[in-house]
Design a protein around this motif. Sequence first.
Motif, PDB file in Angstrom:
ATOM      1  N   ILE A  29      -8.166 -12.685 -20.576  1.00  0.00           N
ATOM      2  CA  ILE A  29      -7.343 -11.622 -20.007  1.00  0.00           C
ATOM      3  C   ILE A  29      -7.008 -12.002 -18.573  1.00  0.00           C
ATOM      4  O   ILE A  29      -7.802 -12.650 -17.881  1.00  0.00           O
ATOM      5  CB  ILE A  29      -8.079 -10.256 -20.050  1.00  0.00           C
ATOM      6  CG1 ILE A  29      -7.162  -9.113 -19.611  1.00  0.00           C
ATOM      7  CG2 ILE A  29      -9.343 -10.281 -19.195  1.00  0.00           C
ATOM      8  CD1 ILE A  29      -7.751  -7.724 -19.881  1.00  0.00           C
ATOM      9  N   SER A  30      -5.817 -11.642 -18.145  1.00  0.00           N
ATOM     10  CA  SER A  30      -5.439 -11.837 -16.747  1.00  0.00           C
ATOM     11  C   SER A  30      -4.748 -10.575 -16.250  1.00  0.00           C
ATOM     12  O   SER A  30      -4.124  -9.844 -17.034  1.00  0.00           O
ATOM     13  CB  SER A  30      -4.520 -13.046 -16.565  1.00  0.00           C
ATOM     14  OG  SER A  30      -3.228 -12.780 -17.073  1.00  0.00           O
ATOM     15  N   VAL A  31      -4.850 -10.334 -14.949  1.00  0.00           N
ATOM     16  CA  VAL A  31      -4.237  -9.151 -14.345  1.00  0.00           C
ATOM     17  C   VAL A  31      -3.805  -9.483 -12.932  1.00  0.00           C
ATOM     18  O   VAL A  31      -4.414 -10.337 -12.264  1.00  0.00           O
ATOM     19  CB  VAL A  31      -5.219  -7.949 -14.354  1.00  0.00           C
ATOM     20  CG1 VAL A  31      -6.411  -8.228 -13.465  1.00  0.00           C
ATOM     21  CG2 VAL A  31      -4.523  -6.665 -13.926  1.00  0.00           C
ATOM     22  N   ALA A  32      -2.742  -8.852 -12.479  1.00  0.00           N
ATOM     23  CA  ALA A  32      -2.271  -9.013 -11.105  1.00  0.00           C
ATOM     24  C   ALA A  32      -1.755  -7.673 -10.599  1.00  0.00           C
ATOM     25  O   ALA A  32      -1.131  -6.915 -11.345  1.00  0.00           O
ATOM     26  CB  ALA A  32      -1.168 -10.067 -11.012  1.00  0.00           C
ATOM     27  N   VAL A  33      -2.046  -7.396  -9.333  1.00  0.00           N
ATOM     28  CA  VAL A  33      -1.610  -6.171  -8.675  1.00  0.00           C
ATOM     29  C   VAL A  33      -0.822  -6.549  -7.433  1.00  0.00           C
ATOM     30  O   VAL A  33      -1.263  -7.396  -6.638  1.00  0.00           O
ATOM     31  CB  VAL A  33      -2.814  -5.291  -8.275  1.00  0.00           C
ATOM     32  CG1 VAL A  33      -2.343  -4.045  -7.528  1.00  0.00           C
ATOM     33  CG2 VAL A  33      -3.634  -4.911  -9.505  1.00  0.00           C
ATOM     34  N   ALA A  34       0.339  -5.938  -7.260  1.00  0.00           N
ATOM     35  CA  ALA A  34       1.170  -6.188  -6.084  1.00  0.00           C
ATOM     36  C   ALA A  34       1.530  -4.871  -5.420  1.00  0.00           C
ATOM     37  O   ALA A  34       1.788  -3.873  -6.098  1.00  0.00           O
ATOM     38  CB  ALA A  34       2.431  -6.962  -6.461  1.00  0.00           C
ATOM     39  N   ILE A  35       1.538  -4.879  -4.115  1.00  0.00           N
ATOM     40  CA  ILE A  35       1.943  -3.718  -3.330  1.00  0.00           C
ATOM     41  C   ILE A  35       2.797  -4.204  -2.170  1.00  0.00           C
ATOM     42  O   ILE A  35       2.432  -5.149  -1.468  1.00  0.00           O
ATOM     43  CB  ILE A  35       0.728  -2.925  -2.795  1.00  0.00           C
ATOM     44  CG1 ILE A  35      -0.105  -2.362  -3.951  1.00  0.00           C
ATOM     45  CG2 ILE A  35       1.186  -1.784  -1.879  1.00  0.00           C
ATOM     46  CD1 ILE A  35      -1.353  -1.596  -3.498  1.00  0.00           C
ATOM     47  N   GLN A  36       3.934  -3.547  -2.002  1.00  0.00           N
ATOM     48  CA  GLN A  36       4.842  -3.860  -0.893  1.00  0.00           C
ATOM     49  C   GLN A  36       5.154  -5.357  -0.815  1.00  0.00           C
ATOM     50  O   GLN A  36       4.995  -6.006   0.217  1.00  0.00           O
ATOM     51  CB  GLN A  36       4.261  -3.350   0.427  1.00  0.00           C
ATOM     52  CG  GLN A  36       3.953  -1.864   0.462  1.00  0.00           C
ATOM     53  CD  GLN A  36       5.184  -0.974   0.226  1.00  0.00           C
ATOM     54  OE1 GLN A  36       6.317  -1.397   0.379  1.00  0.00           O
ATOM     55  NE2 GLN A  36       4.944   0.276  -0.158  1.00  0.00           N
TER      56      GLN A  36
END
Length: 367
Positions: A29-36
């Motif tokens: 599993i892979s995950v990425a979070v981006a903000i602004q």
Amino acid sequence: MKSSKYSNIEAKAISMLEAHREKINSPGISVAVAIQDKIIWQAASGWRNIEQREPMSVDTILRIGSTSKALTSAGLARLVDQGTISLDDTLGEILTPLPNPNWSSIKIRNLASHTAGIPHYGDNTELMGLVKTVSLNTQYNNVTDAVKLFDKSDLLFEAGDKFEYSSLGTVLLSLALQKRADMPYQQWMKDQVFKPLGLINTIEENVKAPNPKQATFYIQESDTLRVKPWRPVNLSHRLAGGGWLSTSADLAMFGQGFLSYDFISESTRSDFWTPQALNNGEINHQQYAIGWRVHDVDLGEKIGQVKYAHHGGVSRGAQSFLMIIPEYGFSLAVNINTKTKTFSEFSAIVKPLTKLFIEASLANTLK
């Protein structure tokens, strides 16, 4: 990868990710979070290839299934902003010659919102085309050839009368996009979407020579914890609607692109994130807009109810989910290299991770 502002929750996020992977019995599993416009956290757990003991990494490339439709919507939005195409243009105006005379009044809006009456894979009445979409062993380099798999099929209903999810409809949309762009659909996507956003790991699948960073895809054996590699398949016939490959980081940054008015204008984004009405005036039951589903979600007392645009994907041995919350400049993508019994089992990780990072973002703002 972590941002110093979020280092205090990294251990919790990784623990949630690993527990979720074990619960759904996914090899990786892979995950990425981006903000602004910045990746603030990404992680991977498990294996991209069990047999070779190759670990899943944040750079592992996976099939994203119908999340491809969100990518295609961006290609369409770029054409709309250039004034080259309108959502209310019809296939009769765009395609000459028209492959099927019954398509003449279908609008781009209908194709992009699944209200065109184009059948999904199993409802295709073009029998040879149906066989080829099941056998999955033919390469289609031009979307014109892919459309021939269903261009003699019956329509399910008159355009706009009903909602019926159709990946073949998105393939037909990509042909209209190709005609108006005056270049191959794949090239338009690379030039107008992937390159401007720096999506270096969003690619077509090369069946004969897989990308070295590509995951192995697995099928879960019924009622056991065993998995085995999915048989070789060629998904090029459904590229626009379900054939692209990507990473979680690329998808999260793609989400940030959709939030940038330098990439897509405010008016176009508003149109693309407006759930579409049927001919009777009712909003379709999936709240489907133009290549996206748009809903509200309650993220608890500290955050409250927010609007989010999202799309999920199911492919051979893979599942994908992308969400964007405009209010917080937030995007999250998660991908696995197997298929769970229900999509909700896979996507159950999205809400708790979203709450964790938005709450941390709010706390950082108050410091």
